[in-house]
Design an enzyme around this catalytic site. Structure first.
Site, mmCIF file in Angstrom:
data_model
loop_
_atom_site.group_PDB
_atom_site.id
_atom_site.type_symbol
_atom_site.label_atom_id
_atom_site.label_comp_id
_atom_site.label_asym_id
_atom_site.label_seq_id
_atom_site.Cartn_x
_atom_site.Cartn_y
_atom_site.Cartn_z
ATOM 1 N N THR A 194 2.598 4.182 4.872
ATOM 2 C CA THR A 194 1.727 3.039 4.591
ATOM 3 C C THR A 194 2.134 2.340 3.299
ATOM 4 O O THR A 194 2.720 2.967 2.406
ATOM 5 C CB THR A 194 0.270 3.540 4.469
ATOM 6 O OG1 THR A 194 -0.527 2.540 3.862
ATOM 7 C CG2 THR A 194 0.161 4.782 3.597
ATOM 8 N N ASP A 195 1.773 1.073 3.180
ATOM 9 C CA ASP A 195 1.999 0.361 1.913
ATOM 10 C C ASP A 195 1.041 0.849 0.818
ATOM 11 O O ASP A 195 1.235 0.548 -0.363
ATOM 12 C CB ASP A 195 1.857 -1.155 2.103
ATOM 13 C CG ASP A 195 0.489 -1.586 2.619
ATOM 14 O OD1 ASP A 195 -0.344 -0.713 2.959
ATOM 15 O OD2 ASP A 195 0.251 -2.813 2.684
ATOM 16 N N GLU A 196 0.001 1.628 1.219
ATOM 17 C CA GLU A 196 -0.988 2.066 0.225
ATOM 18 C C GLU A 196 -0.385 3.040 -0.788
ATOM 19 O O GLU A 196 -0.973 3.263 -1.850
ATOM 20 C CB GLU A 196 -2.216 2.664 0.927
ATOM 21 C CG GLU A 196 -2.853 1.654 1.862
ATOM 22 C CD GLU A 196 -4.195 2.087 2.433
ATOM 23 O OE1 GLU A 196 -4.914 2.837 1.770
ATOM 24 O OE2 GLU A 196 -4.508 1.655 3.557
ATOM 25 N N TYR A 215 -6.200 9.605 0.478
ATOM 26 C CA TYR A 215 -5.360 9.259 1.635
ATOM 27 C C TYR A 215 -3.970 8.835 1.183
ATOM 28 O O TYR A 215 -2.957 9.396 1.629
ATOM 29 C CB TYR A 215 -6.014 8.135 2.451
ATOM 30 C CG TYR A 215 -5.072 7.461 3.425
ATOM 31 C CD1 TYR A 215 -4.544 8.171 4.503
ATOM 32 C CD2 TYR A 215 -4.690 6.127 3.264
ATOM 33 C CE1 TYR A 215 -3.665 7.557 5.400
ATOM 34 C CE2 TYR A 215 -3.822 5.512 4.147
ATOM 35 C CZ TYR A 215 -3.304 6.231 5.216
ATOM 36 O OH TYR A 215 -2.427 5.631 6.098
ATOM 37 N N ALA A 261 -2.470 9.239 -1.622
ATOM 38 C CA ALA A 261 -1.739 10.292 -2.346
ATOM 39 C C ALA A 261 -1.126 11.284 -1.360
ATOM 40 O O ALA A 261 0.003 11.752 -1.555
ATOM 41 C CB ALA A 261 -2.686 11.017 -3.309
ATOM 42 N N SER A 262 -1.869 11.590 -0.270
ATOM 43 C CA SER A 262 -1.309 12.531 0.711
ATOM 44 C C SER A 262 -0.141 11.894 1.461
ATOM 45 O O SER A 262 0.837 12.568 1.777
ATOM 46 C CB SER A 262 -2.395 13.007 1.683
ATOM 47 O OG SER A 262 -2.830 11.960 2.530
ATOM 48 N N LYS A 263 -0.233 10.601 1.746
ATOM 49 C CA LYS A 263 0.885 9.926 2.412
ATOM 50 C C LYS A 263 2.087 9.828 1.467
ATOM 51 O O LYS A 263 3.230 10.016 1.887
ATOM 52 C CB LYS A 263 0.463 8.516 2.878
ATOM 53 C CG LYS A 263 -0.550 8.482 3.994
ATOM 54 C CD LYS A 263 -0.073 9.125 5.281
ATOM 55 C CE LYS A 263 1.050 8.349 5.957
ATOM 56 N NZ LYS A 263 1.411 8.938 7.266
ATOM 57 N N ARG A 298 -16.084 0.265 -2.203
ATOM 58 C CA ARG A 298 -15.436 1.578 -2.055
ATOM 59 C C ARG A 298 -14.952 2.042 -3.423
ATOM 60 O O ARG A 298 -14.349 1.243 -4.164
ATOM 61 C CB ARG A 298 -14.251 1.413 -1.099
ATOM 62 C CG ARG A 298 -13.290 2.576 -1.077
ATOM 63 C CD ARG A 298 -12.046 2.244 -0.255
ATOM 64 N NE ARG A 298 -12.295 2.297 1.164
ATOM 65 C CZ ARG A 298 -11.467 1.762 2.082
ATOM 66 N NH1 ARG A 298 -10.374 1.123 1.698
ATOM 67 N NH2 ARG A 298 -11.732 1.872 3.359
#
Ligand code: NAD
Length: 352
Positions: A131-133, A157, A159-161, A289
Site C-alpha cells: 500500500t501507499d500508506e 496497519y 506499520a505491519s505492511k 480517526r
C-alpha cells in the site's frame, strides 16, 4: 504459469483471480483463511474453471503453507492476503502482526525452499501487494509519493505492511529470491467489504441513513478502480524487473467529502426516491480517526514506463458503475450486513 494467489476471496485478491482466469491462461491456486473479509461470491464467476483451485489456508501457518506449496508447486506467488482495515488495526493490532508480518515471512520461506529444491531461483517470482500508506502522510502541497520516498508508516496497519515490504526486500537481497513489490493507492469497485468508505457510504445513502464523515472530510485519497489494480499486478508479475518496487495509482485525488457528495448525487439520480431534497443533507461530521493521514498521492510514472500499464477507468465513470453495482447486487452485500458487519463505527483507539 502456476500462480499461487493469497487472499483471493477478498476485494482486490478476487479481482486478481477473476482477471487471471478470464484474461490470461495462467492456473491459479487461491489460498484464503476466510476471515470476515472473505466472500465466495467474489469468485463465483470463475469457480467452474479448470484453471481455478482453492485451499483454506492461514498464510501464517508454516504447516498449511508448506502443504499448499507441495501440492501445487507454484511458479509464482502473488501475496494479497492481509488484514486491511486501518480502523480495525487501531482496535486490535494483533491480527495485523500475525497475518501481515508472520504470514509474509512464511510465504517467503516456503517460496525460497521450493525454488532452491527445484533449482528455479532464476525464474520463481514473488510479487508482494502493498500500500501507499507505508509512506505516511502528505500535506496539501507536498507533491506525490514515488519509489524513492522513505518509509514512514503511522498506523498499526501501515506499520505491519511496511514490515512485510522490508522482509520481501531482505529475501531478495540476502537469498536472491526474485521479488517485486507494488504499492498502490486506495481502490474502489465491486465486492468491496462495506466497512470501507465508498461501499459504506453507498449502502447508507441507499437506506437514507446518516453519512458519518471523519473530521471535516478534507482528507485526500488517490482513487484507483480495482480492475485497473488487478491489471497492474499481473503486468508487474509478467514484466516487472527483479527486486524492484512499483507505485500504482489512479491519478484521481479527491477529498473524502467530495467522494461522499458524489455518491449522494449518483444514488439520488439512480433511485429518484427523494423529491426536492438531496442525500448530501445526510452528511454529518464525526470525530476523526486517531492519527488520520491527511493526504496520499501517487506518481505512477515508473509503472507506466516499465510495465506498459495505465489505468483505463476514470474516477467519475468508475464511481457511477460502482454505485450501480451495489444497487443491483444486494445478494452479495445483504448477508454481510446481516451477519458480519452492521455499519457501526470502528477504530476508537482502545487497543486490545
Ligand atoms: P480484504 O480485506 O478485502 O481481503 C483480504 C483477504 O485476505 C480476505 O479474503 C481474507 O480472508 C484473507 N486473509 C486474511 N488473513 C489471512 C491469513 N492469515 N491467511 C490467508 N488469508 C487471509 O483486502 P483487500 O482490500 O483486497 O487488500 C488486498 C491487499 O492489497 C492487501 O495486502 C492490502 O494491504 C493491499 N492494498 C489494499 C488497498 C485497498 O484500497 N483495499 C490499497 C493498496 C493495497
Amino acid at each position: 504459469m502456476k500462480i499461487l494467489v493469497t487472499g483471493g476471496l477478498g476485494f482486490i485478491g478476487s479481482a486478481v483471480v477473476r482477471h487471471l482466469i478470464k484474461s490470461t491462461d495462467h492456473t491459479v491456486l487461491n489460498l484464503d483463511k476466510r476471515t470476515y473479509a472473505a466472500t465466495d461470491g467474489s469468485v463465483s464467476a470463475v469457480v467452474d474453471s479448470s484453471r481455478y483451485h482453492h485451499m483454506d489456508v492461514d498464510i501464517a501457518s508454516s504447516r498449511e503453507v508448506e502443504q499448499a506449496f507441495s501440492v501445487f508447486t507454484p511458479d509464482a506467488v502473488v501475496n494479497l492476503a492481509a488484514e486491511t482495515h486501518v480502523d480495525r488495526s487501531i482496535d486490535g493490532p494483533g491480527e495485523f502482526i500475525h497475518t501481515n508480518i508472520l504470514g509474509t515471512y512464511e510465504l517467503l520461506s516456503a517460496s525460497l525452499n521450493m525454488a532452491r529444491q527445484r533449482g528455479t531461483l532464476d525464474t520463481f517470482r514473488f510479487l508482494h501487494v502493498s500500500t501507499d500508506e507505508v509512506f505516511g502522510a502528505l500535506g496539501p502541497d507536498d507533491g506525490s509519493f514515488n519509489e524513492a520516498t522513505p518509509y514512514d508508516p503511522r498506523s498499526p496497519y501501515s506499520a505491519s505492511k511496511a514490515s512485510s515490504d522490508h522482509l520481501v526486500r531482505a529475501w531478495h537481497e540476502t537469498y536472491g529470491l526474485q521479488t517485486i513489490i507494488t504499492n498502490c493507492s486506495n481502490n474502489y469497485g465491486p465486492f468491496h467489504f462495506p466497512e470501507k468508505l465508498i461501499p459504506l457510504m453507498i449502502l447508507k445513502a441507499k437506506k437514507l441513513e446518516k453519512l458519518p464523515v471523519y473530521g471535516d472530510g478534507s482528507n485526500v485519497r488517490d482513487w484507483l478502480y480495482v480492475v485497473d489494480h488487478a491489471r497492474a499486478i499481473v503486468a508487474a508479475l509478467e514484466n516487472g524487473n527483479d527486486g524492484e518496487s512499483y507505485l500504482i495509482g489512479g491519478n484521481a485525488e479527491r477529498s473524502n467529502l467530495e467522494v461522499v457528495n458524489a455518491i449522494c448525487d449518483i444514488v439520488d439520480s439512480e433511485t429518484s426516491d427523494l423529491d426536492s431534497s438531496s442525500r448530501r443533507d445526510l452528511v454529518h461530521f464525526v470525530s476523526d480517526r486517531p492519527g488520520h493521514d491527511f493526504r496520499y498521492s501517487i506518481d505512477a510514472s515508473k509503472a507506466r514506463q516499465e510495465l506498459g500499464w495505465s489505468p483505463l477507468m476514470d474516477f467519475e465513470t468508475g464511481l457511477a458503475e460502482t454505485v450501480r453495482w451495489y444497487l443491483d447486487n444486494e445478494w452479495w452485500w445483504g448477508p454481510i450486513l446481516n451477519e458480519q458487519y452492521s455499519g457501526l463505527r470502528l477504530g476508537n483507539a482502545v487497543a486490545s
